[in-house]
Design a protein around this motif. Structure first.
Motif, mmCIF file in Angstrom:
data_model
loop_
_atom_site.group_PDB
_atom_site.id
_atom_site.type_symbol
_atom_site.label_atom_id
_atom_site.label_comp_id
_atom_site.label_asym_id
_atom_site.label_seq_id
_atom_site.Cartn_x
_atom_site.Cartn_y
_atom_site.Cartn_z
ATOM 1 N N ASN A 193 -5.636 -4.842 9.276
ATOM 2 C CA ASN A 193 -4.035 -5.493 9.045
ATOM 3 C C ASN A 193 -3.300 -4.571 7.866
ATOM 4 N N LEU A 194 -3.981 -4.153 6.975
ATOM 5 C CA LEU A 194 -3.581 -3.213 6.287
ATOM 6 C C LEU A 194 -2.938 -1.785 7.110
ATOM 7 N N GLY A 195 -3.746 -1.217 8.213
ATOM 8 C CA GLY A 195 -3.087 -0.088 8.773
ATOM 9 C C GLY A 195 -1.896 -0.669 9.640
ATOM 10 N N MET A 196 -2.163 -1.730 10.401
ATOM 11 C CA MET A 196 -0.925 -2.093 11.094
ATOM 12 C C MET A 196 0.082 -2.058 10.422
ATOM 13 N N ALA A 197 0.261 -2.915 9.250
ATOM 14 C CA ALA A 197 1.382 -3.098 8.380
ATOM 15 C C ALA A 197 1.921 -1.613 7.800
ATOM 16 N N PHE A 198 0.819 -0.756 7.685
ATOM 17 C CA PHE A 198 1.446 0.543 7.400
ATOM 18 C C PHE A 198 2.228 1.558 8.537
ATOM 19 N N GLN A 199 1.684 1.258 9.478
ATOM 20 C CA GLN A 199 2.191 2.113 10.531
ATOM 21 C C GLN A 199 3.625 1.463 11.157
ATOM 22 N N LEU A 200 3.714 0.147 10.800
ATOM 23 C CA LEU A 200 5.209 -0.475 11.400
ATOM 24 C C LEU A 200 6.024 -0.161 10.186
ATOM 25 N N VAL A 201 5.564 -0.112 8.999
ATOM 26 C CA VAL A 201 6.628 0.347 8.085
ATOM 27 C C VAL A 201 6.920 1.823 8.270
ATOM 28 N N ASP A 202 5.847 2.715 8.511
ATOM 29 C CA ASP A 202 6.314 4.013 8.983
ATOM 30 C C ASP A 202 7.448 4.197 9.913
ATOM 31 N N ASP A 203 7.062 3.161 11.180
ATOM 32 C CA ASP A 203 8.005 3.484 12.362
ATOM 33 C C ASP A 203 9.294 2.776 11.980
ATOM 34 N N ALA A 204 9.375 1.995 11.092
ATOM 35 C CA ALA A 204 10.864 1.507 10.484
ATOM 36 C C ALA A 204 11.333 2.365 9.795
ATOM 37 N N LEU A 205 10.740 3.275 8.774
ATOM 38 C CA LEU A 205 11.310 4.086 7.867
ATOM 39 C C LEU A 205 11.926 5.190 8.646
ATOM 40 N N ASP A 206 11.375 5.540 9.806
ATOM 41 C CA ASP A 206 12.111 6.642 10.729
ATOM 42 C C ASP A 206 13.499 6.406 11.083
ATOM 43 N N TYR A 207 13.950 5.218 10.878
ATOM 44 C CA TYR A 207 15.300 4.892 11.337
ATOM 45 C C TYR A 207 15.968 4.201 10.041
ATOM 46 N N ALA A 208 15.368 4.342 8.739
ATOM 47 C CA ALA A 208 15.846 3.476 7.717
ATOM 48 C C ALA A 208 15.533 4.085 6.419
ATOM 49 N N ALA A 209 15.173 5.384 6.363
ATOM 50 C CA ALA A 209 14.837 6.250 5.055
ATOM 51 C C ALA A 209 15.772 7.511 5.378
ATOM 52 N N ASP A 210 15.693 8.080 3.822
ATOM 53 C CA ASP A 210 16.169 9.359 3.860
ATOM 54 C C ASP A 210 14.903 10.682 3.866
ATOM 55 N N GLN A 211 15.048 11.763 4.238
ATOM 56 C CA GLN A 211 14.115 12.547 4.656
ATOM 57 C C GLN A 211 13.285 12.927 3.219
ATOM 58 N N GLN A 212 13.785 12.803 1.986
ATOM 59 C CA GLN A 212 12.929 13.018 0.851
ATOM 60 C C GLN A 212 11.761 11.517 0.941
ATOM 61 N N VAL A 213 12.293 10.474 1.134
ATOM 62 C CA VAL A 213 11.321 9.343 1.184
ATOM 63 C C VAL A 213 10.229 9.217 2.317
#
Length: 315
Positions: A193-213
């Motif tokens: 469950n931690l891994g699923m949450a981690f990857q979902l957040v990573d996938d969100a960050l690809d469209y919602a974060a700046d490059q440094q983050v």
């Protein structure tokens, strides 16, 4: 973790100069070392004696990190990525051939560490996870550019490519501590469950974060036509004009200079990031729930905080 990092450095040594050179680049790149940390913490949570002269938890934590790093080296070649954790990726500096072959070397090192531990259950858990990771990567390749991919198939992809190693990293901690199946399965569920949450957040960050983050180029998933939950949610909830846009840029792979900005607008308008983070939060809750069979302790608190850190990266 200091002992684990030293084990990683020691096991990256080779008489072939390119291997330690590329290894030194990987070590210098840093990273959260989250997966080996989970192995160490899970073992300690289950009562493993840190003064055991065999230091099994340290060797297996290094093994987990080698599996992870090998997959990163291969992934960056497949994805043609030039950045990893905010600096030039190994393939950008050393070339694709060196990255693939050193990735193979690290996989071999991980199996040496499994064999040195000598536990058949540990070898079964980690070798099964390695096979699942490879299957997940191939499955992701087969869904690339396909907007008809069901969400269940996408979740199967991220379970394979990410959550399986999180689960294995946690479960082997219970094994080396000699705990029973109930604790093993609880930690496996926590890691999954931690891994699923981690990857979902990573996938969100690809469209919602700046490059440094993010530590990689923003929009890499978009440019590669990867099918992630933000894209699936935006496509499903978009206007006909937006759906036509997604088909052009993802399925037909026809992208122009301003298309990433249009994609970000569509994702924001449809609330796709919120939907992705909501799914991540549910997995995070499941991860915390899985720890309930363990008594309260400093280690349990740290693992719970790790879950919160994972989902809060996007806030």
């Amino acid at each position: 973790m200091r002992a684990c990092n030293q084990a990683i450095i020691d096991r990256m040594q080779s008489s072939v100069p390119l291997i330690p050179q590329l290894g030194a680049h990987l070590v210098a790149a840093g990273g959260k070392r989250l997966r080996p940390l989970l192995t160490l913490a899970s073992a300690r949570l289950c009562g493993y004696d840190p003064n055991d002269p065999r230091k099994r938890h340290v060797g297996l934590a290094a093994c987990v990190e080698f599996i992870h790093t090998a997959t990163l080296l291969h992934d960056d070649v497949v994805d043609e990525s030039n950045l990893r954790r905010g600096i030039a990726s190994a393939n950008a500096l050393f070339g694709n051939k060196a990255s693939v072959l050193v990735g193979d070397f690290l996989f071999a090192r991980s199996f040496q560490l499994m064999t040195a531990d000598g536990s058949l259950p540990v070898m079964a858990i980690l070798s099964d996870a390695s096979a699942t990771i490879a299957e997940g990567e191939v499955l992701q390749m087969s869904t690339q550019n396909d907007l008809s991919t069901p969400i269940d198939r996408y979740l199967e992809v991220i379970h394979g490519k990410t959550a399986a190693l999180f689960a294995a990293a946690c479960r082997v901690g219970a094994v080396v501590a000699g705990r029973g199946e109930e604790e093993e399965l609880a930690l496996e569920a926590f890691g999954t469950n931690l891994g699923m949450a981690f990857q979902l957040v990573d996938d969100a960050l690809d469209y919602a974060a700046d490059q440094q983050v993010l530590g990689k180029t923003i929009g890499d998933d978009f440019r590669e036509g990867k099918i992630t939950l933000p894209v699936l949610a935006a496509y499903e909830n978009g206007t006909e004009e937006e759906r036509t846009f997604w088909r052009r840029v993802i399925e037909d792979n026809e992208q122009s200079e301003h298309d990433l900005a249009k994609a970000l607008e569509a994702i924001e308008r449809t609330g796709a990031i919120g939907k992705t983070l909501e799914a991540a939060s549910q997995y995070a809750e499941n991860a915390v729930e899985a720890l309930k069979i363990f008594p309260e302790s400093h280690l349990k608190s740290l693992l719970t905080q790790t879950v919160l850190y994972t989902v809060n990266r996007a806030s």
